[in-house]
Design a protein around this motif. Structure first.
Motif, PDB file in Angstrom:
ATOM      1  N   VAL A  84       0.869  -2.000   0.233  1.00  0.00           N
ATOM      2  CA  VAL A  84      -0.045  -0.062  -0.068  1.00  0.00           C
ATOM      3  C   VAL A  84       0.816   1.389  -0.123  1.00  0.00           C
ATOM      4  N   ALA A  85       2.437   0.920   0.018  1.00  0.00           N
ATOM      5  CA  ALA A  85       3.041   2.219  -0.415  1.00  0.00           C
ATOM      6  C   ALA A  85       2.683   2.989  -1.291  1.00  0.00           C
ATOM      7  N   ASP A  86       2.992   4.116  -1.738  1.00  0.00           N
ATOM      8  CA  ASP A  86       3.560   4.486  -3.184  1.00  0.00           C
ATOM      9  C   ASP A  86       4.649   4.687  -3.534  1.00  0.00           C
ATOM     10  N   HIS A  87       5.107   4.923  -2.673  1.00  0.00           N
ATOM     11  CA  HIS A  87       6.989   4.621  -3.532  1.00  0.00           C
ATOM     12  C   HIS A  87       7.494   3.891  -2.598  1.00  0.00           C
ATOM     13  N   ILE A  88       8.819   3.362  -3.105  1.00  0.00           N
ATOM     14  CA  ILE A  88       9.554   2.541  -3.073  1.00  0.00           C
ATOM     15  C   ILE A  88      11.241   2.785  -3.250  1.00  0.00           C
ATOM     16  N   VAL A  89      12.185   3.325  -1.893  1.00  0.00           N
ATOM     17  CA  VAL A  89      13.064   3.930  -2.791  1.00  0.00           C
ATOM     18  C   VAL A  89      13.966   2.800  -1.792  1.00  0.00           C
ATOM     19  N   THR A  90      14.588   2.310  -3.628  1.00  0.00           N
ATOM     20  CA  THR A  90      16.026   1.711  -3.050  1.00  0.00           C
ATOM     21  C   THR A  90      17.673   1.980  -3.641  1.00  0.00           C
ATOM     22  N   SER A  91      18.893   2.114  -3.273  1.00  0.00           N
ATOM     23  CA  SER A  91      20.038   2.472  -3.610  1.00  0.00           C
ATOM     24  C   SER A  91      20.442   1.511  -4.954  1.00  0.00           C
ATOM     25  N   ASP A  92      20.884   1.468  -6.075  1.00  0.00           N
ATOM     26  CA  ASP A  92      22.017   1.209  -6.472  1.00  0.00           C
ATOM     27  C   ASP A  92      23.573   0.451  -6.353  1.00  0.00           C
ATOM     28  N   GLU A 397      11.604   0.665 -17.362  1.00  0.00           N
ATOM     29  CA  GLU A 397      12.862   1.036 -16.165  1.00  0.00           C
ATOM     30  C   GLU A 397      13.513  -0.364 -15.472  1.00  0.00           C
ATOM     31  N   ALA A 398      12.451  -1.306 -14.630  1.00  0.00           N
ATOM     32  CA  ALA A 398      13.028  -2.348 -13.991  1.00  0.00           C
ATOM     33  C   ALA A 398      13.636  -3.064 -15.819  1.00  0.00           C
ATOM     34  N   THR A 399      13.022  -3.225 -16.829  1.00  0.00           N
ATOM     35  CA  THR A 399      13.197  -3.711 -18.065  1.00  0.00           C
ATOM     36  C   THR A 399      14.933  -3.405 -18.274  1.00  0.00           C
ATOM     37  N   ALA A 400      14.817  -2.226 -18.746  1.00  0.00           N
ATOM     38  CA  ALA A 400      16.317  -1.925 -18.246  1.00  0.00           C
ATOM     39  C   ALA A 400      17.320  -2.334 -17.749  1.00  0.00           C
ATOM     40  N   ARG A 401      16.739  -2.052 -16.860  1.00  0.00           N
ATOM     41  CA  ARG A 401      17.995  -2.466 -15.182  1.00  0.00           C
ATOM     42  C   ARG A 401      18.227  -4.023 -15.254  1.00  0.00           C
ATOM     43  N   ALA A 402      16.910  -4.503 -15.269  1.00  0.00           N
ATOM     44  CA  ALA A 402      17.740  -5.921 -15.617  1.00  0.00           C
ATOM     45  C   ALA A 402      18.159  -6.143 -17.534  1.00  0.00           C
ATOM     46  N   GLN A 407      26.213  -4.572 -15.937  1.00  0.00           N
ATOM     47  CA  GLN A 407      27.579  -3.516 -16.959  1.00  0.00           C
ATOM     48  C   GLN A 407      27.969  -2.829 -16.217  1.00  0.00           C
ATOM     49  N   ARG A 408      29.302  -1.985 -16.322  1.00  0.00           N
ATOM     50  CA  ARG A 408      29.756  -1.059 -15.459  1.00  0.00           C
ATOM     51  C   ARG A 408      30.263   0.254 -16.908  1.00  0.00           C
ATOM     52  N   ASP A 409      30.346   1.565 -16.170  1.00  0.00           N
ATOM     53  CA  ASP A 409      30.700   2.626 -17.633  1.00  0.00           C
ATOM     54  C   ASP A 409      32.461   2.328 -17.259  1.00  0.00           C
ATOM     55  N   LYS A 410      32.646   3.857 -18.093  1.00  0.00           N
ATOM     56  CA  LYS A 410      34.060   3.215 -18.379  1.00  0.00           C
ATOM     57  C   LYS A 410      34.474   4.229 -17.054  1.00  0.00           C
ATOM     58  N   ALA A 411      33.897   4.708 -15.952  1.00  0.00           N
ATOM     59  CA  ALA A 411      33.771   4.744 -14.458  1.00  0.00           C
ATOM     60  C   ALA A 411      34.175   4.110 -13.650  1.00  0.00           C
ATOM     61  N   GLY A 412      33.467   2.066 -14.297  1.00  0.00           N
ATOM     62  CA  GLY A 412      33.391   1.075 -13.215  1.00  0.00           C
ATOM     63  C   GLY A 412      32.247   1.524 -12.150  1.00  0.00           C
ATOM     64  N   ARG A 413      31.291   2.579 -12.795  1.00  0.00           N
ATOM     65  CA  ARG A 413      29.720   2.563 -11.690  1.00  0.00           C
ATOM     66  C   ARG A 413      28.538   1.764 -12.802  1.00  0.00           C
ATOM     67  N   PRO A 414      27.533   1.146 -11.756  1.00  0.00           N
ATOM     68  CA  PRO A 414      27.015   0.616 -12.605  1.00  0.00           C
ATOM     69  C   PRO A 414      26.344   1.280 -13.947  1.00  0.00           C
ATOM     70  N   TYR A 415      26.279   0.562 -14.764  1.00  0.00           N
ATOM     71  CA  TYR A 415      25.613   1.203 -15.696  1.00  0.00           C
ATOM     72  C   TYR A 415      24.115   1.884 -15.488  1.00  0.00           C
ATOM     73  N   ALA A 416      23.199   1.396 -14.568  1.00  0.00           N
ATOM     74  CA  ALA A 416      22.356   1.603 -14.680  1.00  0.00           C
ATOM     75  C   ALA A 416      22.315   3.279 -13.716  1.00  0.00           C
ATOM     76  N   GLU A 417      23.215   3.861 -13.650  1.00  0.00           N
ATOM     77  CA  GLU A 417      22.888   5.000 -13.293  1.00  0.00           C
ATOM     78  C   GLU A 417      23.356   6.314 -14.379  1.00  0.00           C
ATOM     79  N   HIS A 418      23.879   5.203 -14.485  1.00  0.00           N
ATOM     80  CA  HIS A 418      23.661   6.401 -16.549  1.00  0.00           C
ATOM     81  C   HIS A 418      22.622   6.267 -16.934  1.00  0.00           C
ATOM     82  N   LEU A 419      21.857   5.316 -17.272  1.00  0.00           N
ATOM     83  CA  LEU A 419      20.500   5.219 -17.769  1.00  0.00           C
ATOM     84  C   LEU A 419      19.541   6.043 -16.666  1.00  0.00           C
TER      85      LEU A 419
END
Length: 535
Positions: A84-92, A397-402, A407-419
């Motif tokens: 019944v929550a309106d939003h769920i917040v997570t972290s990469d 968004e869920a499809t793209a993240r999955a 995958q990671r970007d050139k800086a070594g960060r999770p690619y989902a952050e760039h998306l």
């Protein structure tokens, strides 16, 4: 297992009984069918060697497939009713900042905010330690009730240290009641005996064990909350805390792993079915070869070749029907009590036909590629995507993240952050939902995370698909041709502008070596010039 062992040991007796039962309707279906029924009763031992593998494969396959689909159905129903929550917040990064609950509670419009530490504990069930999902709650029981409807049936959820609330099936299997203490093993193996304060009915879809976060914090590798559930507020206001999803997006993300398991179970069931078919056909062939004298005698007595062949087909049909019927009965006898223990109900749900069910959150197959059930069924015969059948932004968004998992970007960060940054950049620049969806998918085809065929069949608007294809670089394509295609595609320039802005972010480039930083800076500047982007 006992049922299948009994079938294997009592195969001849079961085959004779099946021949007598299923042979009754054959007696009135003509001479070949009557001969098949009579032969089946006299060669029961031979038929048993063909029926037994079909029974075993049918029972194993049905349990594998139907158990997952039935459990998945129960989870979906409980999540639909319990979230019944309106939003769920997570972290990469996997963990939220320690002050997330306090900050969320102070956000304008927020009614309740609760932090959840997701993990698992061991509970003794039928004498065996069994892992069950657990959530450690940061917040009050009142706030938890505002974001989760656990369907408490007995007791009262208080979230006091030293107390625990259990899913009803977990409590029944552990043979504990409200007011009693239960022995559990915390994530690091430490034993504990919390007091059972409540029992609830939606543990399969939410969490099978609920307790105060402090009781878990000292027994996990990271004591920070992994999820933040919020009632009220807006996604934009909560965005600084992490990745924000609505209910649909959260359930879509949760279903990804279940879909992969379903795919594996289906493959295993198909393999078992293949082995059973080979075994049955091989046995029947060998049986026919051993009966060459008998079949020759039938020819001498006046039977035609066609009648003999029809008799053999009737025997094969009898073997198949008997094997499938027995295997199904064994599967039901196994599944019903298993589902009753898992969900409290004995309902068994078969897989829904892919052509009749629109799947709006496809999972890319292992190794990157086309997702299963990519949304072709979401369209009508004309191939058009209707407004109601289109994937939501949360599902995109869920499809793209999955698709970009690992995958990671050139800086070594999770690619989902760039998306996410590109999508937020499009939103901030006034882009509409179709452009934001394209932003989430802008690198999917280019990076082979999703196939071009998936994009063609996906439940997306034609404009979103055109934008994704426009910003997808082609092998050997000159930058001038690439820029011209973007400029010629309505809505694509804004997506590419946001992409370039994040790629050229000095903070991202600063972690690269000087040569790479210089090369990329010149590359991005040239593309901006070709696209007519100033500043």
């Amino acid at each position: 297992m006992l049922f299948m062992l009994a079938v294997a040991l009592l195969g001849p007796l079961i085959a004779r009984a099946c021949a007598s039962l299923f042979g009754l309707p054959l007696r009135g279906a003509g001479a070949p069918a009557a001969l098949a029924a009579a032969n089946s009763r006299t060669i029961a031992r031979r038929l048993a060697s063909a029926i037994t593998p079909i029974v075993l494969a049918m029972a194993f396959s049905s349990v594998l497939v139907f158990l997952h689909t039935s459990e998945d159905r129960a989870i979906a129903e409980q999540q639909r009713a319990g979230i019944v929550a309106d939003h769920i917040v997570t972290s990469d990064e996997g963990a939220l900042p320690p002050d997330s609950v306090r900050r969320a509670g102070r956000t304008p419009g927020v009614i309740a905010a609760v932090g959840l530490l997701r993990t698992s504990v061991l509970v003794r069930s039928s004498g065996v330690l069994t892992p069950v999902s657990a959530q450690g709650v940061t917040g009050s029981a009142r706030d938890l009730a505002a974001v989760q409807d656990l369907d408490v049936g007995k007791g009262r959820l208080s979230l006091k240290p030293g107390e625990i609330a259990l899913d009803a099936s977990v409590a029944e299997n552990a043979k504990v009641r409200v007011g009693e203490r239960i022995r559990i093993r915390l994530p690091d193996g430490t034993g504990a005996t919390p007091l059972v304060a409540a029992r609830y009915g939606r543990g399969l879809g939410l969490s099978q064990v609920t307790l105060h976060r402090g009781d878990l914090a000292g027994h996990v590798s990271s004591a920070f909350d992994t999820e933040l559930w919020v009632k009220g507020g807006t996604a934009k206001a909560l965005a600084p805390l992490g990745r924000v999803m609505d209910r649909a997006g959260h359930t879509a993300a949760q279903s990804v792993d279940r879909e992969l398991n379903a795919w594996a179970n289906t493959v295993m069931a198909a393999v078992l079915g293949g082995f059973a078919a080979v075994a049955a056909v091989n046995t029947l062939v060998m049986t026919v070869l051993d009966r060459r004298g008998e079949l020759g005698t039938l020819r001498l007595l006046g039977s035609t070749r066609r009648q003999v062949l029809r008799m053999v087909r009737w025997e094969a049909l009898l073997v198949a029907v008997a094997g499938i019927a027995l295997g199904t009965a064994i599967a039901l006898a196994t599944l019903v009590p298993m589902m009753r223990g898992l969900t409290g109900r004995g309902a068994v749900h078969p897989p829904a036909p892919l052509r009749l069910v629109r799947r709006r959150d496809p999972r890319p197959r292992p190794g990157r590629g086309q997702p299963a059930g990519a949304g072709g069924a979401a369209r009508g015969d004309t191939g058009a995507v209707t407004e109601t059948s289109r994937m939501t932004l949360a599902e995109v968004e869920a499809t793209a993240r999955a698709a970009h998992t690992g995958q990671r970007d050139k800086a070594g960060r999770p690619y989902a952050e760039h998306l996410r940054a590109v999508a937020e950049g499009v939103r901030a620049r006034g882009g509409d939902e179709e452009q934001i969806a394209a932003a989430w998918l802008h690198d999917a085809v280019e990076d082979d995370a999703l196939s071009a065929q998936w994009l063609r069949e996906a439940a997306l608007s034609s404009r979103t698909k055109d934008i994704v294809l426009a910003v997808t670089k082609r092998a050997g394509e000159p930058p001038e041709a690439y820029a011209a295609r973007i400029l010629a595609t309505p809505g694509a320039l804004l997506v590419k502008e946001s992409d370039l802005a994040h790629n050229a972010d000095p903070a991202r480039l600063a972690v690269l070596d000087e040569a790479t930083r210089k090369r990329l800076t010149e590359k991005y500047a040239r593309m901006r010039a070709l696209l007519g982007l100033v500043g």
